[in-house]
Write a protein that holds these residues in place. Structure first.
Motif, mmCIF file in Angstrom:
data_model
loop_
_atom_site.group_PDB
_atom_site.id
_atom_site.type_symbol
_atom_site.label_atom_id
_atom_site.label_comp_id
_atom_site.label_asym_id
_atom_site.label_seq_id
_atom_site.Cartn_x
_atom_site.Cartn_y
_atom_site.Cartn_z
ATOM 1 N N UNK A 151 0.848 -1.183 0.000
ATOM 2 C CA UNK A 151 0.000 0.000 0.000
ATOM 3 C C UNK A 151 0.883 1.231 0.000
ATOM 4 N N UNK A 152 0.368 2.307 -0.550
ATOM 5 C CA UNK A 152 1.117 3.559 -0.538
ATOM 6 C C UNK A 152 0.982 4.237 0.828
ATOM 7 N N UNK A 153 1.949 5.061 1.130
ATOM 8 C CA UNK A 153 1.905 5.821 2.381
ATOM 9 C C UNK A 153 0.591 6.618 2.446
ATOM 10 N N UNK A 154 -0.011 6.588 3.628
ATOM 11 C CA UNK A 154 -1.298 7.239 3.824
ATOM 12 C C UNK A 154 -2.481 6.324 3.613
ATOM 13 N N UNK A 155 -2.217 5.152 3.068
ATOM 14 C CA UNK A 155 -3.284 4.199 2.796
ATOM 15 C C UNK A 155 -3.659 3.378 4.011
ATOM 16 N N UNK A 156 -4.553 2.417 3.777
ATOM 17 C CA UNK A 156 -5.078 1.586 4.854
ATOM 18 C C UNK A 156 -5.024 0.113 4.468
ATOM 19 N N UNK A 157 -4.913 -0.711 5.491
ATOM 20 C CA UNK A 157 -5.024 -2.163 5.354
ATOM 21 C C UNK A 157 -5.728 -2.704 6.587
ATOM 22 N N UNK A 158 -6.378 -3.852 6.411
ATOM 23 C CA UNK A 158 -7.014 -4.509 7.540
ATOM 24 C C UNK A 158 -6.510 -5.942 7.616
ATOM 25 N N UNK A 159 -5.918 -6.283 8.739
ATOM 26 C CA UNK A 159 -5.447 -7.640 8.965
ATOM 27 C C UNK A 159 -6.486 -8.416 9.769
ATOM 28 N N UNK A 160 -6.588 -9.696 9.454
ATOM 29 C CA UNK A 160 -7.485 -10.588 10.191
ATOM 30 C C UNK A 160 -6.713 -11.817 10.634
ATOM 31 N N UNK A 161 -7.142 -12.379 11.736
ATOM 32 C CA UNK A 161 -6.499 -13.586 12.248
ATOM 33 C C UNK A 161 -7.554 -14.418 12.960
ATOM 34 N N UNK A 162 -7.668 -15.671 12.543
ATOM 35 C CA UNK A 162 -8.668 -16.551 13.127
ATOM 36 C C UNK A 162 -8.025 -17.852 13.581
ATOM 37 N N UNK A 163 -8.520 -18.364 14.679
ATOM 38 C CA UNK A 163 -8.063 -19.671 15.142
ATOM 39 C C UNK A 163 -8.627 -20.761 14.235
ATOM 40 N N UNK A 164 -7.828 -21.779 14.013
ATOM 41 C CA UNK A 164 -8.211 -22.815 13.047
ATOM 42 C C UNK A 164 -9.223 -23.809 13.592
ATOM 43 N N UNK A 165 -9.443 -23.789 14.865
ATOM 44 C CA UNK A 165 -10.389 -24.722 15.464
ATOM 45 C C UNK A 165 -10.939 -24.136 16.749
ATOM 46 N N UNK A 166 -11.894 -24.804 17.302
ATOM 47 C CA UNK A 166 -12.518 -24.330 18.538
ATOM 48 C C UNK A 166 -11.524 -24.371 19.696
ATOM 49 N N UNK A 167 -11.473 -23.304 20.442
ATOM 50 C CA UNK A 167 -10.605 -23.197 21.619
ATOM 51 C C UNK A 167 -11.487 -22.965 22.833
ATOM 52 N N UNK A 168 -11.113 -23.569 23.948
ATOM 53 C CA UNK A 168 -11.917 -23.434 25.154
ATOM 54 C C UNK A 168 -12.010 -21.974 25.599
ATOM 55 N N UNK A 169 -10.859 -21.302 25.680
ATOM 56 C CA UNK A 169 -10.871 -19.896 26.094
ATOM 57 C C UNK A 169 -9.665 -19.166 25.492
ATOM 58 N N UNK A 170 -9.928 -18.050 24.865
ATOM 59 C CA UNK A 170 -8.854 -17.203 24.344
ATOM 60 C C UNK A 170 -8.789 -15.966 25.222
ATOM 61 N N UNK A 171 -7.683 -15.774 25.880
ATOM 62 C CA UNK A 171 -7.565 -14.657 26.811
ATOM 63 C C UNK A 171 -7.145 -13.381 26.102
#
Length: 121
Positions: A12-32
């Protein structure tokens, strides 16, 4: 084993925007705590932003007012909205989570594989 899957990096050029995403690959009991770290060329990995399960956030000084971290607890997903990007934000961005995978497990740390963010001047 739980994996954190990232997406959203790019160029991206300076001044631009990006959105990062991150997901767990499976069910987790608790994410702190979930968060984002980055490692620029020739630099050590540094914490960028973190968010607790109840929504408390913390930001590295240089990104305050430009980056916003949010999470969806139902999906065990964390996002990083990056606005007003600067060339010095160029780095590999890593997702991180402190989580308990199963009900009787101890808390453990998990990392994503990293996604490249490049900001051109």
């Amino acid at each position: 084993q739980v994996q954190l899957v990232e997406s959203g990096g790019g160029l991206v050029q300076a001044g631009g925007s990006l959105r990062l995403s991150c997901a767990a690959s499976r069910t987790i009991f608790r994410v702190n705590v979930m968060g984002w770290y980055r490692q620029g060329p020739g630099k050590q990995r540094e914490e960028v932003a973190t968010i607790t399960s109840d929504g408390r956030t913390n930001y590295e000084e240089s990104v305050k007012g430009r980056f916003t971290i949010t999470r969806d607890n139902a999906k065990n997903t964390v996002y990083l909205q990056m606005n007003s990007l600067k060339p010095e934000d160029t780095a590999v961005y890593y997702c991180h989570a402190l989580a308990v995978e199963k009900v009787f497990d101890d808390e453990d740390a998990y990392w994503g594989q990293g996604t490249q963010v490049t900001v051109s001047s």
